[in-house]
Design an enzyme around this catalytic site. Sequence first.
Site, short mmCIF file in Angstrom:
data_model
loop_
_atom_site.label_atom_id
_atom_site.label_comp_id
_atom_site.label_asym_id
_atom_site.label_seq_id
_atom_site.Cartn_x
_atom_site.Cartn_y
_atom_site.Cartn_z
N ARG A 19 0.86 -1.17 0.00
CA ARG A 19 0.00 0.00 0.00
C ARG A 19 0.90 1.23 0.00
NH1 ARG A 19 -4.33 2.82 -1.47
NH2 ARG A 19 -5.33 4.02 0.20
N GLU A 21 0.64 4.51 0.12
CA GLU A 21 0.51 5.60 1.08
C GLU A 21 1.06 5.22 2.45
OE1 GLU A 21 -1.53 4.71 -1.12
OE2 GLU A 21 -2.27 6.47 -2.19
N GLY A 51 -6.82 2.80 -11.00
CA GLY A 51 -8.25 2.72 -11.23
C GLY A 51 -8.86 1.64 -10.37
N GLU A 85 -4.69 -7.59 -6.05
CA GLU A 85 -3.36 -8.19 -6.16
C GLU A 85 -3.26 -9.45 -5.30
OE1 GLU A 85 -0.62 -4.20 -7.03
OE2 GLU A 85 -0.44 -5.29 -5.14
#
Length: 270
Positions: A19, A21, A51, A85
Amino acid sequence: MAASSSTNNGVHEVFLSFRGEDTRKTFTSHLHAAFKRFEIRTYIDYNLERGDEISGTLLRAIEDAKLSVIVFSKNFASSRWCLEEVKKIIDCKKTRGQMVLPIFYDVEPSIVRYQTGSFATAFARHEERFRDSDRPNKKIQKWRDALAEAATFSGWDCSVDRLESEIVEEIAMDVLNKLNRVYVGDLDKEIARYDQLAKHQMQYFQGSPHPLHYQNYKDTLNRIRKLQMERHQRLLRIPPNMYSQADDLNNNNTNIDNGLYNLWSNAFRF
């Protein structure tokens, strides 16, 4: 989040899921740097644009990897891309035998496995978003199942009181060792079988000295040497022509092997 390749000629061994961020500028960047030092070819991307649907290129990248590393973090489940994923990674483990290495960074493994805490909050938002969809439950359940399974694999818990630099180095070494076993596992089995055959052939020759028996034994030893050479080549990841000199040396030892046969045959003749 992960995507486009940062490897030579697009060839990679490891797919790194994370991730952005949460860990892009911290843990994941350190881990990627360690992979580079160990010459582990890694598929990673720092692209921020994402997206709702995972791209075909990314799906192929996961499929082509020998091992996938998943860096679970506090807000990992808030990303639908990350969840897709993980689902694809678990599919590849089942269909392709791909290895999966989970890393738990700033999140407990139990939270990932049972989707509690921040993961429960993230899934509540996903369910709210898909409330008017025709297939929300099926999609979300696949995400949940994939997370639960990924969290059961043997991995690394980074919440322990240790230097992050030490943990990153150990993870990189762990990944390298796992890749090496993939590269040479088939050769190790074949070498072991030929070793046993050579022992039986020598025992047979000792009981019944004959040129043919010794030749069979010598052929087996030559086969073992070639397999060992290939094993070293795979581990070192160097081109085959670097071993041509060693092959020439082995060929020059033919007369020595023939002389050894004469010694054996004389010793066991009675």
